[in-house]
Design an enzyme around this catalytic site. Structure first.
Site, PDB file in Angstrom:
ATOM      1  N   HIS A 133      45.550   0.135  78.995  1.00  0.00           N
ATOM      2  CA  HIS A 133      45.695  -0.008  80.450  1.00  0.00           C
ATOM      3  C   HIS A 133      45.703   1.344  81.150  1.00  0.00           C
ATOM      4  CE1 HIS A 133      50.208   0.335  79.764  1.00  0.00           C
ATOM      5  NE2 HIS A 133      50.124   0.977  80.912  1.00  0.00           N
ATOM      6  N   ASP A 173      47.419  -2.659  72.925  1.00  0.00           N
ATOM      7  CA  ASP A 173      47.230  -1.880  74.155  1.00  0.00           C
ATOM      8  C   ASP A 173      46.999  -0.404  73.820  1.00  0.00           C
ATOM      9  OD1 ASP A 173      47.175  -0.917  76.716  1.00  0.00           O
ATOM     10  OD2 ASP A 173      49.082  -1.793  77.336  1.00  0.00           O
ATOM     11  N   SER A 181      53.923   4.906  79.642  1.00  0.00           N
ATOM     12  CA  SER A 181      52.811   4.183  79.048  1.00  0.00           C
ATOM     13  C   SER A 181      51.929   5.151  78.274  1.00  0.00           C
ATOM     14  CB  SER A 181      51.987   3.491  80.130  1.00  0.00           C
ATOM     15  OG  SER A 181      52.700   2.424  80.696  1.00  0.00           O
TER      16      SER A 181
END
Length: 708
Positions: A83, A219, A627
């Site tokens: 992402h 991810d 992230s």
């Protein structure tokens, strides 16, 4: 009187195995080092941060200013979240080459894809410059005068600092302006896409699973840093070569189990851990609900069209993810605050603070703070909500309103300086081209009809029928000619005429009122931080996240979100297959992954129980910006990739609770399994250093080199 310089070094803490906090890596010696050891770490503070020798911090890069990445080979190979690289993957995708749907894997260096504007920044060193930054600042100054003095001081500092010509500097405040650090950085601007799984792996579970455990999402994405022939930062060039890092992370094949030490090293964005109870109450009961409603209204339109139209799916993939992410996060944040009884507990803490002020003779100086917070937030709430609603409608969800907002800024600039036409034309051209690259009029009109009622009673969707902004060519034509021509054409446009009074009101009334009412709250928050550290010096204080490099440590641990419900800390590939729904945009699975599962063709990436781990939970204190951060084991090896938090645990931005708050990480063995067995990109595995720290085997540096 000068502001009190409250440095971390002067605060006395009890060293124990406490968890929570985002710590400055240059200040880990002592209390933090002891805590990490108590949690199972074998690392020293210098293993993590060392200016004179290579250390873990040299492998941690700020990915495009909003995420974290890590170097995992001696040829500049970078790992981050899918992402985080989603915009780059999307930008290279088309109906003919749908890398979102099919994934992308460069099988040699020539196939790696450059990305305009993408950068990775490393920290060279960190210096405490509190004394220099606050020189000349006094309590008698207004907040603007204080900030002006600090800005002058820090600007001077940056001109005098010793650094290489290609390096940059920045100064950031900590503890609400009570402490300042200078960062020397290196930014690499030639960063190329190497590999990304299809969204059916990289975004498996999509919105339904977002912020929720058990997760089964791969991810991750792979990039590579390129440098010039001297291994220095350089703009994109075919002559650039893979970057040779000071340090890259070895990768553990031994995995994790409950109770294992984990350290997440990255660039967390923003937290507010020292808010008063009245602020938390305002955010969760007034501020969040209105923004949740606006985003929900926009997602209703976008999601419906993405499900039936592949062109829209590609165009809106990144936008939808951005809008949905915060929408669901705010819902979870509210749930967590309620579940943890955070507001009542914060009021209890404030009672302790008030008592301590009396005991230490500080009541006269600081006793006004909490009553002032109550008064200021009561007056601030309405304008804060209204201003954020404007931002949600005009800058987050509706692109026609975004275009009119940017056009308004151009008009204001031209009114002040008609000679700036060329500069403004270049600016607005970039804005319009960026929006129209992934724009659908039908979708945007539906969003407008759904979100504008949250801000204005005047909802006129007919403007879409006549405005020039919904077509790139006609939109650009608005900005042809002289400044007078442009201003006249803008004010004759239906959408611009509709939006301009609302934007005028924002700049002339709403935003100034917000600033007027927010400034004293900001100043009071700084004073509150000072007062807390004086009244309760033995409390555990960590600096709020501010986009700078931090260490957060914890352990692998499951959790219980509800009565009689307990989540084990590790999820497996079995769960991916269990959730599989053929043709579903959230839970579809590539046939090759199913084939690998059915054949149990896992290579060296299965757990001791013969299953492939996908994700695991930890007690690390993370937030947005973490992230892509590496999850590092007790020996300094990569074991996972941080990408999410559990839903109720999103409240950790205001209230970290070790019973509820968990971060979610992709197990690095799942990453390797997808790269090797699914993608067939074993040449990337050959670049990495794979180790077995638990079995006692020595590090096995892969010596095979990539061929150009």
């Amino acid at each position: 009187m000068k502001l009190i310089r409250l440095l971390v070094l002067f605060i006395v803490f009890q060293a124990s195995a406490q968890q929570g906090g985002m710590w400055i890596p240059s200040l880990l010696e002592g209390m933090n080092e002891d805590e990490m050891t108590a949690l199972g770490s074998k690392l020293t503070a210098k293993d993590i941060y060392d200016v004179n020798n290579s250390s873990l911090k040299d492998a941690i890069g700020h990915f495009n200013g909003g995420c974290t990445s890590e170097v995992i080979s001696d040829q500049g190979l970078i790992l981050t979240n899918h992402h985080c690289g989603f915009g780059q993957i999307q930008s290279h995708s088309s109906l003919e080459n749908d890398y979102l749907k099919d994934g992308f894997w460069a099988m040699n260096l020539e196939d790696e894809l450059p990305n305009d504007g993408l950068y990775i920044e490393f920290i060279v060193r960190i210096e405490d410059v509190t004394t220099q930054a606050l020189d000349g600042v006094t309590d008698a100054m207004t907040e603007r005068e204080k900030q002006s003095t600090i800005d002058k001081n820090t600007n001077t500092l940056q001109t005098k600092v010793t650094k290489e010509a290609w390096q940059d500097t920045k100064v950031k405040s900590f503890y609400k302006g009570n402490q300042y650090f200078l960062f020397v950085t290196e930014r690499f601007n030639d960063v190329r896409l190497v590999g990304a799984p299809p969204t059916s792996i990289g975004k498996f579970g999509s919105d339904t699973d977002n912020w929720v455990f058990p997760r089964h999402t791969g991810d991750f994405a792979l990039f590579r840093i390129y440098a010039d022939k001297d291994n220095r930062p350089a703009e994109y060039s075919k002559d650039n070569v893979p970057y040779k890092p000071k340090h890259h992370l070895p990768i553990s094949l031994d995995g994790v189990e409950e109770g294992d030490f984990t350290m997440v090293f990255g660039f967390p964005g923003t937290t507010d851990e020292y808010l008063p109870a009245v602020a938390i109450e305002h955010i969760t009961q007034e501020f969040n609900p209105s923004n949740i409603a606006i985003r929900e209204a926009s997602l209703k339109v976008i999601d419906a069209e993405m499900k039936v139209n592949d062109d829209v799916r590609i165009k809106y993939a990144s936008k939808q993810a951005r809008i949905a992410n915060a929408w669901k996060k705010w819902i979870g944040e509210n749930l967590g605050i309620k579940k943890s009884n955070a507001i009542a507990e914060r009021r209890d803490f404030e009672a302790t603070f008030t008592k301590a002020l009396k005991e230490k003779g500080l009541e006269e100086k600081y006793g006004h703070i909490l009553p002032d917070f109550d008064r200021l937030y009561k007056d601030f709430a309405e304008v804060n909500i209204k201003r954020r609603n404007f931002i949600e409608v005009f800058l987050v969800t509706n692109e026609l309103m975004t275009m009119t907002f940017r056009a308004y800024q151009v008009e204001q600039s031209l009114q002040r300086d008609p000679e700036s036409m060329d500069k403004n034309r270049a600016y607005i051209t970039g804005v319009l081209e960026g929006i129209h690259k992934n724009y659908d009029v039908k979708v945007d009109k539906g969003v407008f009809e759904n979100v504008m009622p949250f801000y204005s009673d005047n909802v006129n969707a007919s403007i879409y029928d006549t405005t020039a902004f919904t077509n790139l060519d006609s939109a650009l034509a608005l900005f042809e000619g002289s400044a007078d021509d442009v201003i006249k054409k803008l004010n004759n446009d239906a959408a611009y005429s509709y939006a301009k009074p609302l934007i005028d009101d924002f700049f002339n009334n709403l935003n100034p009122e917000f600033q007027q009412k927010n400034d004293p709250i900001t100043a009071l928050q700084t004073e509150y931080m000072t007062a807390l550290m004086k009244a309760l010096p033995n409390e555990r204080y960590f600096p709020d996240a501010n986009g700078t490099l931090r260490v957060t440590y914890g352990q692998v641990n499951g959790y219980s979100p509800r009565d009689a419900v307990y989540y084990s800390p590790v999820s497996y590939l079995d769960g991916v297959i269990e959730k599989y729904i053929p043709g579903d945009y959230e839970f579809d699975v590539p046939q090759k992954l199913i084939d690998l599962y059915e054949a149990k063709d896992y290579g060296q990436y299965a757990d001791s129980n013969g299953k492939v781990p996908v994700c695991f939970l930890g007690t690390n204190h993370t937030t947005g910006g973490n992230s892509g951060s590496p999850a590092i084991d007790a020996h300094g090896n990569l074991v996972g990739l941080n990408f999410d938090r559990v839903w109720e645990g999103t409240m950790s931005d205001m209230n970290y609770d070790p019973e509820i708050c968990r971060n979610i990480m992709v197990d690095v063995r799942y990453v390797l399994f997808i790269v090797d067995k699914y993608a067939g990109a074993k040449h990337l595995i050959d670049e990495m250093t794979l180790v077995h720290p638990k079995s006692g085997k020595s590090k096995s540096k892969n010596k095979k080199k990539r061929k150009n």
